[in-house]
Design a protein around this motif. Sequence first.
Motif, PDB file in Angstrom:
ATOM      1  N   THR A 129       0.850  -1.183   0.000  1.00 45.54           N
ATOM      2  CA  THR A 129       0.000   0.000   0.000  1.00 45.54           C
ATOM      3  C   THR A 129       0.893   1.243   0.000  1.00 45.54           C
ATOM      4  OG1 THR A 129      -1.917   1.034   1.072  1.00 45.54           O
ATOM      5  CG2 THR A 129      -0.190   0.202   2.504  1.00 45.54           C
ATOM      6  N   PRO A 130       0.455   2.346  -0.633  1.00 48.81           N
ATOM      7  CA  PRO A 130       1.360   3.475  -0.838  1.00 48.81           C
ATOM      8  C   PRO A 130       1.297   4.590   0.191  1.00 48.81           C
ATOM      9  CG  PRO A 130      -0.561   3.725  -2.238  1.00 48.81           C
ATOM     10  CD  PRO A 130      -0.751   2.432  -1.481  1.00 48.81           C
ATOM     11  N   ALA A 131       0.645   4.395   1.324  1.00 45.01           N
ATOM     12  CA  ALA A 131       0.505   5.475   2.306  1.00 45.01           C
ATOM     13  C   ALA A 131       1.864   5.987   2.765  1.00 45.01           C
ATOM     14  CB  ALA A 131      -0.299   4.996   3.507  1.00 45.01           C
ATOM     15  N   ASP A 132       2.040   7.305   2.710  1.00 42.57           N
ATOM     16  CA  ASP A 132       3.335   7.911   3.005  1.00 42.57           C
ATOM     17  C   ASP A 132       3.757   7.733   4.460  1.00 42.57           C
ATOM     18  OD1 ASP A 132       4.064   9.928   0.519  1.00 42.57           O
ATOM     19  OD2 ASP A 132       1.929   9.567   0.739  1.00 42.57           O
ATOM     20  N   GLU A 133       2.787   7.616   5.384  1.00 43.54           N
ATOM     21  CA  GLU A 133       3.128   7.508   6.805  1.00 43.54           C
ATOM     22  C   GLU A 133       3.994   6.296   7.112  1.00 43.54           C
ATOM     23  OE1 GLU A 133      -1.350   8.653   6.986  1.00 43.54           O
ATOM     24  OE2 GLU A 133       0.046   7.892   5.472  1.00 43.54           O
ATOM     25  N   GLN A 134       4.035   5.321   6.211  1.00 43.97           N
ATOM     26  CA  GLN A 134       4.849   4.127   6.441  1.00 43.97           C
ATOM     27  C   GLN A 134       6.343   4.407   6.332  1.00 43.97           C
ATOM     28  OE1 GLN A 134       2.648   0.505   4.410  1.00 43.97           O
ATOM     29  NE2 GLN A 134       2.527   2.325   3.128  1.00 43.97           N
ATOM     30  N   VAL A 135       6.688   5.423   5.556  1.00 47.81           N
ATOM     31  CA  VAL A 135       8.106   5.701   5.303  1.00 47.81           C
ATOM     32  C   VAL A 135       8.515   7.123   5.670  1.00 47.81           C
ATOM     33  CG1 VAL A 135       8.365   3.937   3.533  1.00 47.81           C
ATOM     34  CG2 VAL A 135       7.539   6.222   2.882  1.00 47.81           C
ATOM     35  N   ASP A 136       7.589   7.898   6.175  1.00 47.67           N
ATOM     36  CA  ASP A 136       7.865   9.272   6.580  1.00 47.67           C
ATOM     37  C   ASP A 136       7.241   9.514   7.953  1.00 47.67           C
ATOM     38  OD1 ASP A 136       8.573  11.909   6.697  1.00 47.67           O
ATOM     39  OD2 ASP A 136       7.051  12.603   5.262  1.00 47.67           O
ATOM     40  N   PRO A 137       8.013   9.325   9.047  1.00 45.40           N
ATOM     41  CA  PRO A 137       9.447   9.026   9.063  1.00 45.40           C
ATOM     42  C   PRO A 137       9.734   7.565   8.726  1.00 45.40           C
ATOM     43  CG  PRO A 137       8.587   9.001  11.277  1.00 45.40           C
ATOM     44  CD  PRO A 137       7.446   9.448  10.411  1.00 45.40           C
ATOM     45  N   THR A 148       4.542   6.003  -3.611  1.00 42.51           N
ATOM     46  CA  THR A 148       3.768   6.595  -2.525  1.00 42.51           C
ATOM     47  C   THR A 148       2.756   7.605  -3.055  1.00 42.51           C
ATOM     48  OG1 THR A 148       5.334   8.398  -2.189  1.00 42.51           O
ATOM     49  CG2 THR A 148       5.706   6.354  -0.931  1.00 42.51           C
ATOM     50  N   SER A 149       1.820   7.948  -2.200  1.00 41.35           N
ATOM     51  CA  SER A 149       0.825   8.958  -2.566  1.00 41.35           C
ATOM     52  C   SER A 149       1.507  10.263  -2.962  1.00 41.35           C
ATOM     53  CB  SER A 149      -0.123   9.197  -1.388  1.00 41.35           C
ATOM     54  OG  SER A 149      -0.789   8.012  -1.014  1.00 41.35           O
ATOM     55  N   ALA A 150       2.547  10.649  -2.215  1.00 39.14           N
ATOM     56  CA  ALA A 150       3.258  11.896  -2.519  1.00 39.14           C
ATOM     57  C   ALA A 150       3.903  11.842  -3.896  1.00 39.14           C
ATOM     58  CB  ALA A 150       4.315  12.165  -1.454  1.00 39.14           C
ATOM     59  N   THR A 151       4.406  10.667  -4.273  1.00 41.53           N
ATOM     60  CA  THR A 151       5.045  10.515  -5.580  1.00 41.53           C
ATOM     61  C   THR A 151       4.007  10.628  -6.691  1.00 41.53           C
ATOM     62  OG1 THR A 151       6.667   9.046  -4.539  1.00 41.53           O
ATOM     63  CG2 THR A 151       6.588   9.052  -6.925  1.00 41.53           C
ATOM     64  N   TYR A 152       2.856  10.003  -6.482  1.00 40.14           N
ATOM     65  CA  TYR A 152       1.766  10.132  -7.463  1.00 40.14           C
ATOM     66  C   TYR A 152       1.318  11.585  -7.576  1.00 40.14           C
ATOM     67  CZ  TYR A 152       0.692   5.348  -8.868  1.00 40.14           C
ATOM     68  OH  TYR A 152       0.741   4.115  -9.445  1.00 40.14           O
ATOM     69  N   ALA A 153       1.182  12.264  -6.449  1.00 38.65           N
ATOM     70  CA  ALA A 153       0.752  13.664  -6.476  1.00 38.65           C
ATOM     71  C   ALA A 153       1.731  14.512  -7.277  1.00 38.65           C
ATOM     72  CB  ALA A 153       0.625  14.194  -5.052  1.00 38.65           C
ATOM     73  N   ASP A 154       3.009  14.295  -7.074  1.00 36.63           N
ATOM     74  CA  ASP A 154       4.028  15.058  -7.778  1.00 36.63           C
ATOM     75  C   ASP A 154       3.928  14.860  -9.286  1.00 36.63           C
ATOM     76  OD1 ASP A 154       6.303  16.816  -7.502  1.00 36.63           O
ATOM     77  OD2 ASP A 154       7.547  15.143  -8.132  1.00 36.63           O
ATOM     78  N   ALA A 341      20.285  -5.400   3.326  1.00 30.31           N
ATOM     79  CA  ALA A 341      20.411  -5.490   1.869  1.00 30.31           C
ATOM     80  C   ALA A 341      19.377  -4.623   1.169  1.00 30.31           C
ATOM     81  CB  ALA A 341      20.272  -6.944   1.428  1.00 30.31           C
ATOM     82  N   LEU A 342      18.160  -4.583   1.686  1.00 34.29           N
ATOM     83  CA  LEU A 342      17.126  -3.749   1.084  1.00 34.29           C
ATOM     84  C   LEU A 342      17.532  -2.279   1.097  1.00 34.29           C
ATOM     85  CD1 LEU A 342      13.869  -5.404   2.489  1.00 34.29           C
ATOM     86  CD2 LEU A 342      14.375  -5.039   0.063  1.00 34.29           C
ATOM     87  N   GLU A 343      18.178  -1.843   2.167  1.00 37.06           N
ATOM     88  CA  GLU A 343      18.561  -0.434   2.284  1.00 37.06           C
ATOM     89  C   GLU A 343      19.622  -0.022   1.268  1.00 37.06           C
ATOM     90  OE1 GLU A 343      19.539   0.838   6.224  1.00 37.06           O
ATOM     91  OE2 GLU A 343      17.437   1.351   6.627  1.00 37.06           O
ATOM     92  N   GLY A 344      20.276  -0.986   0.646  1.00 37.48           N
ATOM     93  CA  GLY A 344      21.248  -0.641  -0.387  1.00 37.48           C
ATOM     94  C   GLY A 344      20.897  -1.228  -1.739  1.00 37.48           C
ATOM     95  N   LEU A 345      19.613  -1.581  -1.909  1.00 40.56           N
ATOM     96  CA  LEU A 345      19.209  -2.334  -3.101  1.00 40.56           C
ATOM     97  C   LEU A 345      18.820  -1.423  -4.251  1.00 40.56           C
ATOM     98  CD1 LEU A 345      18.577  -5.227  -4.182  1.00 40.56           C
ATOM     99  CD2 LEU A 345      16.203  -4.812  -3.490  1.00 40.56           C
ATOM    100  N   SER A 357      17.359   3.260   0.166  1.00 39.02           N
ATOM    101  CA  SER A 357      18.533   3.671   0.930  1.00 39.02           C
ATOM    102  C   SER A 357      18.138   3.739   2.397  1.00 39.02           C
ATOM    103  CB  SER A 357      19.038   5.036   0.459  1.00 39.02           C
ATOM    104  OG  SER A 357      18.140   6.067   0.856  1.00 39.02           O
ATOM    105  N   ALA A 358      19.095   4.066   3.254  1.00 36.65           N
ATOM    106  CA  ALA A 358      18.811   4.156   4.686  1.00 36.65           C
ATOM    107  C   ALA A 358      17.809   5.259   4.986  1.00 36.65           C
ATOM    108  CB  ALA A 358      20.107   4.396   5.463  1.00 36.65           C
ATOM    109  N   THR A 359      17.742   6.268   4.134  1.00 36.87           N
ATOM    110  CA  THR A 359      16.821   7.394   4.359  1.00 36.87           C
ATOM    111  C   THR A 359      15.620   7.379   3.422  1.00 36.87           C
ATOM    112  OG1 THR A 359      18.145   8.794   2.879  1.00 36.87           O
ATOM    113  CG2 THR A 359      18.661   8.870   5.243  1.00 36.87           C
ATOM    114  N   ASP A 360      15.570   6.422   2.498  1.00 36.02           N
ATOM    115  CA  ASP A 360      14.473   6.333   1.534  1.00 36.02           C
ATOM    116  C   ASP A 360      13.995   4.895   1.446  1.00 36.02           C
ATOM    117  OD1 ASP A 360      12.672   6.442  -0.536  1.00 36.02           O
ATOM    118  OD2 ASP A 360      14.107   7.096  -2.066  1.00 36.02           O
ATOM    119  N   HIS A 361      12.895   4.595   2.136  1.00 36.52           N
ATOM    120  CA  HIS A 361      12.319   3.253   2.097  1.00 36.52           C
ATOM    121  C   HIS A 361      11.136   3.180   1.139  1.00 36.52           C
ATOM    122  CE1 HIS A 361      14.056   1.287   5.984  1.00 36.52           C
ATOM    123  NE2 HIS A 361      14.971   1.959   5.316  1.00 36.52           N
ATOM    124  N   ALA A 362      11.010   4.191   0.283  1.00 37.75           N
ATOM    125  CA  ALA A 362      10.029   4.139  -0.809  1.00 37.75           C
ATOM    126  C   ALA A 362      10.729   3.655  -2.076  1.00 37.75           C
ATOM    127  CB  ALA A 362       9.381   5.494  -1.026  1.00 37.75           C
TER     128      ALA A 362
END
Length: 395
Positions: A129-137, A148-154, A341-345, A357-362
Amino acid sequence: MRRTAVSAAVLAVLLTAAACGDDSGSDGEEPIRVGQIVSLTGNYAPLGTENEKSVKLAVEQVNAAGGVLGRRVELFVRDDKSQPDQSVLAFNDLKGRDLAAVIGSPFSNSALATIPLVDRERIPYLSLTPADEQVDPVHPYVFVVPATSATYADRILAYLRSQNIGRVAVAYDGKSSYARAGFTSSRAKAAEHGITLTATPEFQTTTTEFSAVFNQVRSSGAQALVVWATGAPGVALAKQYPTAGLRLPVVFTGAQASKLWLDPVGAAAEGAIVASSIGVVGGSLPDGAQKRAVQELAEPFQRTYGYPPPQFAQDGYTGVKLLVAAIEKAGSAEPEKIRTALEGLTATTPNGTYAYSATDHAGLKADYISINTVRGGALVPTEWASQQLATVVGK
Protein backbone atom coordinates in the motif's frame (compact mmCIF):
# COMPACT_ATOMS: atom_id res chain seq x y z
CA MET A 1 14.06 -24.52 12.41
CA ARG A 2 10.96 -26.47 13.47
CA ARG A 3 7.76 -26.60 11.41
CA THR A 4 4.82 -25.37 13.42
CA ALA A 5 1.65 -27.43 13.24
CA VAL A 6 -1.34 -25.71 11.61
CA SER A 7 -4.70 -25.91 13.35
CA ALA A 8 -8.15 -25.50 11.79
CA ALA A 9 -8.54 -22.24 13.67
CA VAL A 10 -5.90 -20.25 11.79
CA LEU A 11 -7.11 -17.04 10.20
CA ALA A 12 -6.73 -18.22 6.60
CA VAL A 13 -5.51 -21.13 4.57
CA LEU A 14 -1.81 -21.96 4.54
CA LEU A 15 -0.50 -21.99 1.00
CA THR A 16 2.73 -23.73 0.13
CA ALA A 17 3.90 -22.33 -3.16
CA ALA A 18 6.36 -25.12 -3.92
CA ALA A 19 5.77 -26.76 -7.27
CA CYS A 20 6.03 -30.20 -5.69
CA GLY A 21 4.87 -31.58 -2.39
CA ASP A 22 8.34 -31.74 -0.82
CA ASP A 23 8.75 -29.02 1.82
CA SER A 24 12.51 -29.27 1.92
CA GLY A 25 14.73 -26.99 -0.16
CA SER A 26 17.33 -27.99 -2.70
CA ASP A 27 20.23 -30.02 -1.35
CA GLY A 28 18.33 -30.69 1.86
CA GLU A 29 18.09 -27.02 2.85
CA GLU A 30 14.93 -25.92 4.63
CA PRO A 31 12.70 -23.53 2.67
CA ILE A 32 12.78 -19.77 3.05
CA ARG A 33 9.51 -18.91 4.73
CA VAL A 34 7.67 -15.76 3.67
CA GLY A 35 4.38 -14.46 5.05
CA GLN A 36 1.74 -12.56 3.13
CA ILE A 37 -1.03 -10.51 4.77
CA VAL A 38 -3.65 -9.73 2.16
CA SER A 39 -7.28 -8.63 1.88
CA LEU A 40 -9.07 -11.69 0.50
CA THR A 41 -12.49 -10.79 1.92
CA GLY A 42 -14.18 -7.49 2.75
CA ASN A 43 -14.14 -4.18 0.87
CA TYR A 44 -10.57 -4.49 -0.35
CA ALA A 45 -10.81 -8.07 -1.60
CA PRO A 46 -10.73 -6.95 -5.28
CA LEU A 47 -7.30 -5.45 -4.62
CA GLY A 48 -6.05 -8.23 -2.39
CA THR A 49 -6.97 -11.08 -4.70
CA GLU A 50 -4.83 -9.50 -7.44
CA ASN A 51 -1.95 -9.15 -4.96
CA GLU A 52 -2.31 -12.81 -4.03
CA LYS A 53 -2.37 -14.03 -7.64
CA SER A 54 0.81 -12.23 -8.55
CA VAL A 55 2.70 -13.08 -5.36
CA LYS A 56 1.89 -16.75 -5.89
CA LEU A 57 2.99 -16.51 -9.53
CA ALA A 58 6.29 -14.89 -8.58
CA VAL A 59 7.01 -17.52 -5.94
CA GLU A 60 6.22 -20.32 -8.39
CA GLN A 61 8.63 -18.79 -10.92
CA VAL A 62 11.38 -18.48 -8.30
CA ASN A 63 10.96 -22.09 -7.20
CA ALA A 64 10.83 -23.39 -10.78
CA ALA A 65 14.16 -21.66 -11.40
CA GLY A 66 15.79 -23.41 -8.42
CA GLY A 67 14.75 -21.17 -5.56
CA VAL A 68 16.86 -18.56 -3.79
CA LEU A 69 20.34 -19.46 -2.56
CA GLY A 70 19.45 -23.03 -3.48
CA ARG A 71 16.38 -23.01 -1.21
CA ARG A 72 12.71 -23.07 -2.11
CA VAL A 73 10.36 -20.31 -1.01
CA GLU A 74 7.39 -21.33 1.12
CA LEU A 75 4.48 -18.89 1.31
CA PHE A 76 2.12 -18.47 4.26
CA VAL A 77 -0.99 -16.41 3.41
CA ARG A 78 -3.31 -14.75 5.91
CA ASP A 79 -6.49 -12.77 5.20
CA ASP A 80 -6.82 -9.41 6.97
CA LYS A 81 -10.51 -9.30 5.94
CA SER A 82 -10.03 -5.61 5.00
CA GLN A 83 -9.88 -4.79 8.70
CA PRO A 84 -6.85 -3.30 10.52
CA ASP A 85 -7.34 -5.39 13.66
CA GLN A 86 -7.35 -8.56 11.58
CA SER A 87 -4.05 -7.53 9.99
CA VAL A 88 -2.59 -7.25 13.48
CA LEU A 89 -3.90 -10.72 14.35
CA ALA A 90 -2.49 -12.10 11.11
CA PHE A 91 0.96 -10.68 11.81
CA ASN A 92 0.92 -12.08 15.33
CA ASP A 93 0.02 -15.50 13.92
CA LEU A 94 2.82 -15.35 11.33
CA LYS A 95 5.64 -13.98 13.46
CA GLY A 96 6.38 -17.29 15.19
CA ARG A 97 6.99 -19.18 11.94
CA ASP A 98 10.65 -18.28 11.48
CA LEU A 99 9.84 -15.95 8.60
CA ALA A 100 12.41 -14.20 6.46
CA ALA A 101 9.97 -11.38 5.70
CA VAL A 102 6.30 -10.43 5.38
CA ILE A 103 4.61 -8.99 2.30
CA GLY A 104 1.97 -6.64 3.64
CA SER A 105 -1.62 -5.68 3.01
CA PRO A 106 -2.89 -3.54 0.10
CA PHE A 107 -5.16 -1.70 2.57
CA SER A 108 -3.42 1.37 4.00
CA ASN A 109 -5.24 1.28 7.32
CA SER A 110 -4.26 -2.37 7.85
CA ALA A 111 -0.61 -1.68 7.08
CA LEU A 112 -0.48 1.32 9.41
CA ALA A 113 -2.02 -0.72 12.24
CA THR A 114 0.60 -3.45 11.76
CA ILE A 115 3.74 -1.31 11.58
CA PRO A 116 4.19 -0.98 15.39
CA LEU A 117 4.43 -4.79 15.55
CA VAL A 118 6.89 -4.83 12.65
CA ASP A 119 9.05 -2.29 14.49
CA ARG A 120 8.99 -4.45 17.62
CA GLU A 121 9.55 -7.85 15.99
CA ARG A 122 12.16 -6.64 13.48
CA ILE A 123 10.85 -8.61 10.53
CA PRO A 124 11.22 -6.95 7.10
CA TYR A 125 7.79 -5.85 5.87
CA LEU A 126 7.31 -5.07 2.18
CA SER A 127 4.09 -3.09 2.08
CA LEU A 128 1.74 -3.23 -0.91
CA THR A 129 0.00 0.00 0.00
CA PRO A 130 1.36 3.48 -0.84
CA ALA A 131 0.50 5.48 2.31
CA ASP A 132 3.33 7.91 3.00
CA GLU A 133 3.13 7.51 6.80
CA GLN A 134 4.85 4.13 6.44
CA VAL A 135 8.11 5.70 5.30
CA ASP A 136 7.87 9.27 6.58
CA PRO A 137 9.45 9.03 9.06
CA VAL A 138 11.42 5.91 8.13
CA HIS A 139 10.60 2.71 9.98
CA PRO A 140 13.72 0.52 9.85
CA TYR A 141 11.96 -2.68 8.74
CA VAL A 142 9.21 -1.22 6.52
CA PHE A 143 9.74 -0.85 2.76
CA VAL A 144 6.97 0.40 0.48
CA VAL A 145 6.48 -1.24 -2.93
CA PRO A 146 3.93 0.97 -4.78
CA ALA A 147 4.88 4.55 -5.53
CA THR A 148 3.77 6.60 -2.53
CA SER A 149 0.83 8.96 -2.57
CA ALA A 150 3.26 11.90 -2.52
CA THR A 151 5.05 10.51 -5.58
CA TYR A 152 1.77 10.13 -7.46
CA ALA A 153 0.75 13.66 -6.48
CA ASP A 154 4.03 15.06 -7.78
CA ARG A 155 3.68 13.30 -11.14
CA ILE A 156 0.03 14.29 -11.62
CA LEU A 157 0.73 17.94 -10.84
CA ALA A 158 3.68 17.96 -13.24
CA TYR A 159 1.44 16.60 -15.99
CA LEU A 160 -1.30 19.15 -15.35
CA ARG A 161 1.19 22.02 -15.42
CA SER A 162 2.54 20.70 -18.75
CA GLN A 163 -1.01 21.06 -20.11
CA ASN A 164 -1.11 24.73 -19.02
CA ILE A 165 -3.53 23.94 -16.21
CA GLY A 166 -2.97 26.16 -13.17
CA ARG A 167 -6.25 25.90 -11.21
CA VAL A 168 -7.08 22.45 -9.87
CA ALA A 169 -9.75 20.99 -7.59
CA VAL A 170 -8.86 17.93 -5.49
CA ALA A 171 -11.61 15.63 -4.19
CA TYR A 172 -10.62 12.96 -1.68
CA ASP A 173 -11.93 10.21 0.59
CA GLY A 174 -11.38 11.50 4.12
CA LYS A 175 -11.60 8.00 5.61
CA SER A 176 -8.81 6.51 3.49
CA SER A 177 -5.19 6.93 4.64
CA TYR A 178 -4.08 6.66 1.03
CA ALA A 179 -6.48 9.34 -0.19
CA ARG A 180 -5.77 11.69 2.71
CA ALA A 181 -2.05 11.38 2.05
CA GLY A 182 -2.64 12.09 -1.64
CA PHE A 183 -4.63 15.21 -0.84
CA THR A 184 -2.08 16.41 1.72
CA SER A 185 0.78 15.91 -0.73
CA SER A 186 -1.14 17.64 -3.53
CA ARG A 187 -1.73 20.63 -1.29
CA ALA A 188 1.93 20.72 -0.20
CA LYS A 189 3.37 20.36 -3.71
CA ALA A 190 0.92 22.48 -5.72
CA ALA A 191 2.87 25.73 -5.43
CA GLU A 192 6.07 24.02 -6.60
CA HIS A 193 4.31 23.32 -9.89
CA GLY A 194 2.70 26.75 -10.16
CA ILE A 195 -0.74 25.32 -9.38
CA THR A 196 -3.46 26.71 -7.13
CA LEU A 197 -5.98 24.40 -5.46
CA THR A 198 -9.35 26.06 -5.95
CA ALA A 199 -11.51 23.52 -4.06
CA THR A 200 -10.84 20.47 -1.90
CA PRO A 201 -14.17 18.66 -1.40
CA GLU A 202 -14.02 15.73 1.00
CA PHE A 203 -16.25 12.66 0.71
CA GLN A 204 -16.53 9.36 2.58
CA THR A 205 -15.82 5.76 1.63
CA THR A 206 -19.58 5.17 1.85
CA THR A 207 -20.50 8.11 -0.45
CA THR A 208 -22.51 7.01 -3.48
CA GLU A 209 -23.78 10.32 -4.89
CA PHE A 210 -21.32 13.08 -5.83
CA SER A 211 -23.40 16.07 -6.95
CA ALA A 212 -22.23 18.08 -3.91
CA VAL A 213 -18.61 17.43 -4.87
CA PHE A 214 -19.29 18.44 -8.48
CA ASN A 215 -21.03 21.63 -7.38
CA GLN A 216 -18.02 22.70 -5.33
CA VAL A 217 -15.72 22.05 -8.26
CA ARG A 218 -18.00 23.93 -10.66
CA SER A 219 -18.15 27.06 -8.52
CA SER A 220 -14.39 27.09 -7.83
CA GLY A 221 -13.22 27.97 -11.33
CA ALA A 222 -11.04 24.85 -11.53
CA GLN A 223 -9.56 23.80 -14.85
CA ALA A 224 -9.25 20.12 -13.81
CA LEU A 225 -10.38 17.73 -11.09
CA VAL A 226 -8.07 15.24 -9.37
CA VAL A 227 -9.75 12.40 -7.46
CA TRP A 228 -8.11 10.50 -4.60
CA ALA A 229 -10.13 7.37 -3.77
CA THR A 230 -9.99 3.60 -3.63
CA GLY A 231 -12.68 1.01 -4.26
CA ALA A 232 -16.35 1.84 -4.73
CA PRO A 233 -16.22 5.68 -4.49
CA GLY A 234 -13.79 5.85 -7.42
CA VAL A 235 -16.20 3.83 -9.54
CA ALA A 236 -19.32 5.77 -8.54
CA LEU A 237 -17.75 9.19 -9.07
CA ALA A 238 -16.38 8.22 -12.49
CA LYS A 239 -19.75 6.87 -13.64
CA GLN A 240 -21.50 10.09 -12.61
CA TYR A 241 -18.89 12.48 -13.99
CA PRO A 242 -19.91 12.54 -17.68
CA THR A 243 -23.40 13.79 -16.79
CA ALA A 244 -22.19 16.36 -14.23
CA GLY A 245 -21.72 19.01 -16.91
CA LEU A 246 -18.26 20.05 -15.73
CA ARG A 247 -16.43 19.57 -19.04
CA LEU A 248 -13.09 19.51 -17.23
CA PRO A 249 -10.33 16.88 -17.39
CA VAL A 250 -10.73 14.42 -14.52
CA VAL A 251 -7.65 12.65 -13.18
CA PHE A 252 -7.58 9.42 -11.16
CA THR A 253 -4.66 7.73 -9.43
CA GLY A 254 -3.06 4.28 -9.41
CA ALA A 255 -5.95 2.91 -7.34
CA GLN A 256 -8.03 3.08 -10.54
CA ALA A 257 -5.36 1.63 -12.87
CA SER A 258 -7.16 -1.68 -13.16
CA LYS A 259 -9.91 -3.55 -14.95
CA LEU A 260 -11.53 -3.58 -11.51
CA TRP A 261 -12.26 0.10 -12.19
CA LEU A 262 -12.37 0.15 -15.98
CA ASP A 263 -14.94 -2.65 -16.32
CA PRO A 264 -17.65 -1.33 -13.96
CA VAL A 265 -17.19 2.28 -15.10
CA GLY A 266 -17.44 1.23 -18.74
CA ALA A 267 -17.99 3.92 -21.38
CA ALA A 268 -18.06 6.65 -18.73
CA ALA A 269 -14.30 6.18 -18.30
CA GLU A 270 -13.51 7.19 -21.88
CA GLY A 271 -11.18 10.18 -21.95
CA ALA A 272 -10.44 10.12 -18.21
CA ILE A 273 -6.80 10.50 -17.13
CA VAL A 274 -5.42 7.70 -14.92
CA ALA A 275 -1.95 7.58 -13.39
CA SER A 276 -0.30 4.16 -13.05
CA SER A 277 2.96 2.38 -12.60
CA ILE A 278 4.99 1.83 -15.75
CA GLY A 279 4.12 -1.88 -15.76
CA VAL A 280 0.41 -1.29 -16.38
CA VAL A 281 1.27 0.12 -19.83
CA GLY A 282 4.30 -2.08 -20.41
CA GLY A 283 3.15 -3.03 -23.89
CA SER A 284 3.68 0.58 -24.96
CA LEU A 285 7.31 0.67 -23.81
CA PRO A 286 10.28 0.38 -26.15
CA ASP A 287 12.27 -2.85 -26.02
CA GLY A 288 14.81 -3.08 -23.23
CA ALA A 289 15.40 -4.26 -19.67
CA GLN A 290 12.33 -2.46 -18.32
CA LYS A 291 9.99 -4.01 -20.86
CA ARG A 292 11.47 -7.47 -20.24
CA ALA A 293 10.83 -7.05 -16.50
CA VAL A 294 7.20 -6.20 -17.27
CA GLN A 295 6.79 -9.18 -19.61
CA GLU A 296 8.04 -11.63 -16.96
CA LEU A 297 4.79 -10.89 -15.15
CA ALA A 298 2.44 -9.84 -17.94
CA GLU A 299 2.71 -12.83 -20.24
CA PRO A 300 2.14 -15.67 -17.71
CA PHE A 301 -0.48 -13.62 -15.84
CA GLN A 302 -2.42 -13.03 -19.07
CA ARG A 303 -2.23 -16.74 -19.97
CA THR A 304 -3.44 -17.81 -16.54
CA TYR A 305 -6.18 -15.26 -15.85
CA GLY A 306 -7.17 -13.99 -19.30
CA TYR A 307 -6.48 -10.29 -18.67
CA PRO A 308 -3.42 -8.06 -18.19
CA PRO A 309 -2.07 -7.68 -14.64
CA PRO A 310 -3.61 -4.59 -12.99
CA GLN A 311 -1.75 -2.21 -10.71
CA PHE A 312 -2.32 -4.42 -7.64
CA ALA A 313 -0.84 -7.44 -9.40
CA GLN A 314 2.16 -5.36 -10.47
CA ASP A 315 2.75 -4.46 -6.83
CA GLY A 316 2.52 -8.01 -5.47
CA TYR A 317 4.86 -9.45 -8.08
CA THR A 318 7.31 -6.59 -7.60
CA GLY A 319 7.30 -7.18 -3.84
CA VAL A 320 8.53 -10.74 -4.32
CA LYS A 321 11.15 -9.67 -6.87
CA LEU A 322 12.53 -7.06 -4.46
CA LEU A 323 12.63 -9.55 -1.59
CA VAL A 324 14.41 -12.18 -3.69
CA ALA A 325 16.94 -9.60 -4.90
CA ALA A 326 17.62 -8.58 -1.29
CA ILE A 327 18.11 -12.19 -0.15
CA GLU A 328 20.52 -12.79 -3.02
CA LYS A 329 22.39 -9.57 -2.25
CA ALA A 330 22.60 -10.49 1.44
CA GLY A 331 23.58 -14.08 0.74
CA SER A 332 21.24 -14.93 3.60
CA ALA A 333 17.58 -15.27 4.55
CA GLU A 334 18.15 -13.84 8.03
CA PRO A 335 15.73 -10.92 8.59
CA GLU A 336 18.38 -8.45 9.74
CA LYS A 337 20.62 -9.17 6.76
CA ILE A 338 17.65 -8.83 4.40
CA ARG A 339 16.79 -5.46 5.92
CA THR A 340 20.36 -4.25 5.46
CA ALA A 341 20.41 -5.49 1.87
CA LEU A 342 17.13 -3.75 1.08
CA GLU A 343 18.56 -0.43 2.28
CA GLY A 344 21.25 -0.64 -0.39
CA LEU A 345 19.21 -2.33 -3.10
CA THR A 346 18.81 -1.19 -6.69
CA ALA A 347 16.60 -3.44 -8.81
CA THR A 348 14.53 -3.23 -12.00
CA THR A 349 11.00 -4.63 -11.64
CA PRO A 350 7.66 -4.32 -13.47
CA ASN A 351 7.01 -1.17 -11.41
CA GLY A 352 10.30 0.44 -12.45
CA THR A 353 13.80 0.65 -11.01
CA TYR A 354 13.97 0.92 -7.22
CA ALA A 355 16.82 2.51 -5.29
CA TYR A 356 16.19 2.07 -1.58
CA SER A 357 18.53 3.67 0.93
CA ALA A 358 18.81 4.16 4.69
CA THR A 359 16.82 7.39 4.36
CA ASP A 360 14.47 6.33 1.53
CA HIS A 361 12.32 3.25 2.10
CA ALA A 362 10.03 4.14 -0.81
CA GLY A 363 12.71 3.77 -3.46
CA LEU A 364 10.57 4.47 -6.54
CA LYS A 365 10.71 7.90 -8.16
CA ALA A 366 7.98 9.76 -10.04
CA ASP A 367 9.86 9.02 -13.28
CA TYR A 368 8.29 5.56 -13.28
CA ILE A 369 4.68 6.71 -13.09
CA SER A 370 2.82 6.91 -16.38
CA ILE A 371 -0.01 9.38 -16.98
CA ASN A 372 -2.52 7.62 -19.21
CA THR A 373 -5.82 8.26 -20.90
CA VAL A 374 -8.67 5.76 -21.24
CA ARG A 375 -9.15 4.92 -24.89
CA GLY A 376 -11.35 2.09 -26.10
CA GLY A 377 -11.62 0.77 -22.56
CA ALA A 378 -7.83 0.52 -22.12
CA LEU A 379 -5.12 2.66 -20.54
CA VAL A 380 -2.87 4.32 -23.11
CA PRO A 381 0.07 6.59 -22.19
CA THR A 382 -0.47 10.24 -23.02
CA GLU A 383 1.98 11.85 -25.43
CA TRP A 384 3.56 13.62 -22.46
CA ALA A 385 4.00 10.33 -20.58
CA SER A 386 5.55 8.60 -23.59
CA GLN A 387 8.12 11.35 -23.87
CA GLN A 388 8.87 11.30 -20.15
CA LEU A 389 9.14 7.51 -19.90
CA ALA A 390 11.50 7.36 -22.87
CA THR A 391 14.09 9.13 -20.73
CA VAL A 392 14.18 6.35 -18.09
CA VAL A 393 13.31 3.02 -19.74
CA GLY A 394 16.59 2.88 -21.61
CA LYS A 395 18.68 3.29 -18.46
